[in-house]
Design a protein around this motif. Structure first.
Motif, PDB file in Angstrom:
ATOM      1  N   GLN A  60      65.655  22.044  82.586  1.00 19.90           N
ATOM      2  CA  GLN A  60      65.762  21.798  84.024  1.00 19.90           C
ATOM      3  C   GLN A  60      66.414  22.980  84.736  1.00 19.90           C
ATOM      4  OE1 GLN A  60      67.960  18.123  84.146  1.00 19.90           O
ATOM      5  NE2 GLN A  60      66.165  16.846  83.699  1.00 19.90           N
ATOM      6  N   GLU A  61      67.420  23.569  84.105  1.00 19.42           N
ATOM      7  CA  GLU A  61      68.077  24.737  84.698  1.00 19.42           C
ATOM      8  C   GLU A  61      67.099  25.889  84.866  1.00 19.42           C
ATOM      9  OE1 GLU A  61      71.448  25.858  82.416  1.00 19.42           O
ATOM     10  OE2 GLU A  61      72.598  24.040  82.866  1.00 19.42           O
ATOM     11  N   PHE A  62      66.263  26.098  83.845  1.00 18.85           N
ATOM     12  CA  PHE A  62      65.315  27.203  83.917  1.00 18.85           C
ATOM     13  C   PHE A  62      64.235  26.932  84.963  1.00 18.85           C
ATOM     14  CE2 PHE A  62      61.282  29.086  82.187  1.00 18.85           C
ATOM     15  CZ  PHE A  62      61.567  30.396  82.543  1.00 18.85           C
ATOM     16  N   LEU A  63      63.694  25.715  84.982  1.00 17.61           N
ATOM     17  CA  LEU A  63      62.619  25.385  85.918  1.00 17.61           C
ATOM     18  C   LEU A  63      63.084  25.382  87.369  1.00 17.61           C
ATOM     19  CD1 LEU A  63      60.847  22.517  83.918  1.00 17.61           C
ATOM     20  CD2 LEU A  63      60.064  24.863  84.214  1.00 17.61           C
ATOM     21  N   THR A  64      64.364  25.155  87.594  1.00 13.19           N
ATOM     22  CA  THR A  64      64.888  25.133  88.966  1.00 13.19           C
ATOM     23  C   THR A  64      65.612  26.417  89.342  1.00 13.19           C
ATOM     24  OG1 THR A  64      66.905  24.034  88.151  1.00 13.19           O
ATOM     25  CG2 THR A  64      65.115  22.628  88.969  1.00 13.19           C
ATOM     26  N   SER A  65      65.683  27.370  88.421  1.00 12.95           N
ATOM     27  CA  SER A  65      66.379  28.628  88.720  1.00 12.95           C
ATOM     28  C   SER A  65      65.549  29.475  89.679  1.00 12.95           C
ATOM     29  CB  SER A  65      66.630  29.418  87.434  1.00 12.95           C
ATOM     30  OG  SER A  65      65.411  29.865  86.873  1.00 12.95           O
ATOM     31  N   PRO A  66      66.194  30.306  90.501  1.00 17.16           N
ATOM     32  CA  PRO A  66      65.450  31.150  91.451  1.00 17.16           C
ATOM     33  C   PRO A  66      64.580  32.204  90.783  1.00 17.16           C
ATOM     34  CG  PRO A  66      67.793  31.706  91.442  1.00 17.16           C
ATOM     35  CD  PRO A  66      67.648  30.464  90.636  1.00 17.16           C
ATOM     36  N   ASN A  67      64.864  32.501  89.510  1.00 16.33           N
ATOM     37  CA  ASN A  67      64.082  33.528  88.803  1.00 16.33           C
ATOM     38  C   ASN A  67      62.824  32.974  88.143  1.00 16.33           C
ATOM     39  OD1 ASN A  67      66.021  35.528  89.358  1.00 16.33           O
ATOM     40  ND2 ASN A  67      67.242  34.910  87.575  1.00 16.33           N
ATOM     41  N   PHE A  68      62.712  31.642  88.081  1.00 16.64           N
ATOM     42  CA  PHE A  68      61.621  31.052  87.296  1.00 16.64           C
ATOM     43  C   PHE A  68      60.249  31.493  87.788  1.00 16.64           C
ATOM     44  CE2 PHE A  68      58.455  27.604  87.091  1.00 16.64           C
ATOM     45  CZ  PHE A  68      58.241  27.594  85.722  1.00 16.64           C
ATOM     46  N   GLU A  69      59.969  31.327  89.053  1.00 16.72           N
ATOM     47  CA  GLU A  69      58.633  31.632  89.572  1.00 16.72           C
ATOM     48  C   GLU A  69      58.278  33.104  89.373  1.00 16.72           C
ATOM     49  OE1 GLU A  69      55.987  31.218  93.697  1.00 16.72           O
ATOM     50  OE2 GLU A  69      58.065  30.516  93.630  1.00 16.72           O
ATOM     51  N   THR A  70      59.238  33.991  89.643  1.00 18.10           N
ATOM     52  CA  THR A  70      58.975  35.428  89.507  1.00 18.10           C
ATOM     53  C   THR A  70      58.685  35.800  88.059  1.00 18.10           C
ATOM     54  OG1 THR A  70      60.435  35.901  91.373  1.00 18.10           O
ATOM     55  CG2 THR A  70      59.896  37.732  89.900  1.00 18.10           C
ATOM     56  N   ILE A  71      59.528  35.328  87.144  1.00 18.76           N
ATOM     57  CA  ILE A  71      59.366  35.684  85.730  1.00 18.76           C
ATOM     58  C   ILE A  71      58.102  35.048  85.150  1.00 18.76           C
ATOM     59  CG2 ILE A  71      60.395  35.472  83.437  1.00 18.76           C
ATOM     60  CD1 ILE A  71      63.135  35.525  84.794  1.00 18.76           C
ATOM     61  N   PHE A  72      57.882  33.781  85.481  1.00 18.91           N
ATOM     62  CA  PHE A  72      56.707  33.091  84.949  1.00 18.91           C
ATOM     63  C   PHE A  72      55.419  33.729  85.446  1.00 18.91           C
ATOM     64  CE2 PHE A  72      53.449  29.753  85.114  1.00 18.91           C
ATOM     65  CZ  PHE A  72      53.470  29.317  83.800  1.00 18.91           C
ATOM     66  N   MET A  73      55.323  34.024  86.735  1.00 19.89           N
ATOM     67  CA  MET A  73      54.113  34.622  87.280  1.00 19.89           C
ATOM     68  C   MET A  73      53.916  36.046  86.784  1.00 19.89           C
ATOM     69  SD  MET A  73      52.653  32.230  88.814  1.00 19.89           S
ATOM     70  CE  MET A  73      51.291  33.242  89.407  1.00 19.89           C
ATOM     71  N   SER A  74      55.009  36.792  86.598  1.00 19.04           N
ATOM     72  CA  SER A  74      54.885  38.149  86.054  1.00 19.04           C
ATOM     73  C   SER A  74      54.314  38.114  84.641  1.00 19.04           C
ATOM     74  CB  SER A  74      56.256  38.840  86.051  1.00 19.04           C
ATOM     75  OG  SER A  74      56.718  39.045  87.358  1.00 19.04           O
ATOM     76  N   THR A  75      54.802  37.166  83.826  1.00 18.33           N
ATOM     77  CA  THR A  75      54.289  37.018  82.460  1.00 18.33           C
ATOM     78  C   THR A  75      52.831  36.600  82.464  1.00 18.33           C
ATOM     79  OG1 THR A  75      56.509  36.312  81.787  1.00 18.33           O
ATOM     80  CG2 THR A  75      54.714  35.924  80.227  1.00 18.33           C
ATOM     81  N   LEU A  76      52.506  35.617  83.299  1.00 14.21           N
ATOM     82  CA  LEU A  76      51.142  35.098  83.349  1.00 14.21           C
ATOM     83  C   LEU A  76      50.157  36.165  83.832  1.00 14.21           C
ATOM     84  CD1 LEU A  76      49.359  32.603  82.975  1.00 14.21           C
ATOM     85  CD2 LEU A  76      49.817  32.007  85.367  1.00 14.21           C
ATOM     86  N   LYS A  77      50.504  36.874  84.880  1.00 14.50           N
ATOM     87  CA  LYS A  77      49.614  37.899  85.423  1.00 14.50           C
ATOM     88  C   LYS A  77      49.407  39.032  84.423  1.00 14.50           C
ATOM     89  CE  LYS A  77      50.636  37.147  90.326  1.00 14.50           C
ATOM     90  NZ  LYS A  77      51.259  37.719  91.541  1.00 14.50           N
ATOM     91  N   LEU A  78      50.489  39.485  83.796  1.00 11.80           N
ATOM     92  CA  LEU A  78      50.375  40.589  82.845  1.00 11.80           C
ATOM     93  C   LEU A  78      49.480  40.207  81.667  1.00 11.80           C
ATOM     94  CD1 LEU A  78      51.588  43.456  82.714  1.00 11.80           C
ATOM     95  CD2 LEU A  78      53.344  42.541  81.195  1.00 11.80           C
ATOM     96  N   SER A  79      49.635  38.990  81.160  1.00  9.05           N
ATOM     97  CA  SER A  79      48.835  38.538  80.024  1.00  9.05           C
ATOM     98  C   SER A  79      47.390  38.252  80.425  1.00  9.05           C
ATOM     99  CB  SER A  79      49.454  37.278  79.418  1.00  9.05           C
ATOM    100  OG  SER A  79      50.762  37.514  78.995  1.00  9.05           O
TER     101      SER A  79
END
Length: 321
Positions: free
Chosen positions: A81-100
């Motif tokens: 829950q901490e990770f999914l609600t953290s302000p960095n989640f969307e940026t890090i997740f989308m960066s990983t998804l786009k790069l892959s």
């Protein structure tokens, strides 16, 4: 042992098939040497792949190195829950998804094209030299590759010398977030495309040459033969490799992204593996970093199942499983 029983007419011989063992343990006992051959691989897989799964319990606990895994307090899904609600989640997740995702879509067809082109080279000596040239980058260390990128793309490097001559100012390739994904993906394709084409070249070697000869007689050109003969032969292999690639879409390599990171390009270079490394090993928050890594693995499994289902529907039931 097979038995041959002669009938009244001696010219007729009835061969009785070998009886199958009644129980599996009898088959294992009879073919024990085969099981001994695969035993080391099975043991290594269990020790290095399955036993470490025990550590995933940390993701559900407030882990303390003093109390240990079992002594630490159970907190359930708190870290997730901490990770999914953290302000960095969307940026890090989308960066990983786009790069892959971009890497998969751009890099998947290149080995196929190389294999089709190599298959048309008839002189063995020339073909071997071309293959050596294409396969060589795969054996270059990731550290060396990144070092080469920093040298060639530096403000005073050869690439910027040419750009400065044309535009009057250099481009900050390695510090500008806009260029990180393009550099990462293109350099990865250059390094791995040739080696990845090996399996396709091997599959094309099994295509019956008479099919090409018949197509040539019918007036088919090289492109038509590739489309109607070679590509159908590669179709099952392409499906399996695409499923595996899509299933590991979130399992992007840590080393290269971490080595290419600078303070300026973090908005696009910070991905889940580098984030886990910084939170877990550098900051010492093992429970939270384990939760992030487990979340990444779950996404990979879901993608593997979904992509395999879709490919089976589109590929007439042919998939990974």
């Amino acid at each position: 042992m097979q038995e041959a029983v002669k009938a009244k007419d001696e010219s007729v011989i009835i061969v009785k098939p070998e009886a199958k063992p009644k129980y599996k343990w009898e088959y294992v006992k009879k073919n024990y040497f085969l099981y001994l051959l695969i035993a080391p691989a099975v043991i290594l897989t269990i020790v290095f792949k399955y036993v470490p799964m025990y550590g995933a319990i940390i993701a559900f606990k407030d882990f303390s190195t003093i109390k240990g895994i079992w002594g630490s307090e159970w907190v359930g899904l708190k870290h997730f829950q901490e990770f999914l609600t953290s302000p960095n989640f969307e940026t890090i997740f989308m960066s990983t998804l786009k790069l892959s995702l971009y890497g998969l879509l751009l890099g998947f067809p290149i080995p196929i094209v190389l294999a089709l082109m190599l298959n048309q080279v008839r002189r063995a000596a020339i073909k071997k030299n071309i293959q050596l040239f294409l396969y060589a980058p795969n054996f270059i260390s990731v550290v060396v590759i990144v070092g080469m990128l920093f040298i060639f793309l530096a403000p005073t490097g050869p690439v910027n010398h040419f750009i400065t001559f044309l535009t009057g100012k250099p481009v900050m390739f390695m510090s500008d977030p806009e260029y990180f994904r393009s550099i990462y993906i293109l350099s990865g394709i250059w390094q791995a495309a040739g080696w990845s084409s090996i399996v396709y070249v091997a599959a094309l070697a099994n295509v019956d040459p008479e099919l090409h000869q018949a197509a040539t007689i019918d007036g088919a050109n090289i492109l038509q033969r590739m489309i109607h003969i070679d590509l159908p032969a590669l179709k099952p292999l392409m499906a399996i490799i695409f499923i595996l690639g899509a299933g590991g879409i979130m399992a992007i390599g840590f080393e290269k992204a971490f080595l290419m990171q600078t303070a300026m390009n973090l908005p696009t270079s910070e991905i889940l593996p580098t984030y886990v490394y910084k939170i877990g090993l550098q900051a010492g928050d093992y429970a939270y970093s384990t939760a992030v890594g487990l979340f990444n693995s779950i996404i990979n499994v879901i993608l593997l199942v979904v992509v395999n289902f879709v490919v089976k529907k589109l590929n007439e039931g042919e998939g990974l499983y």
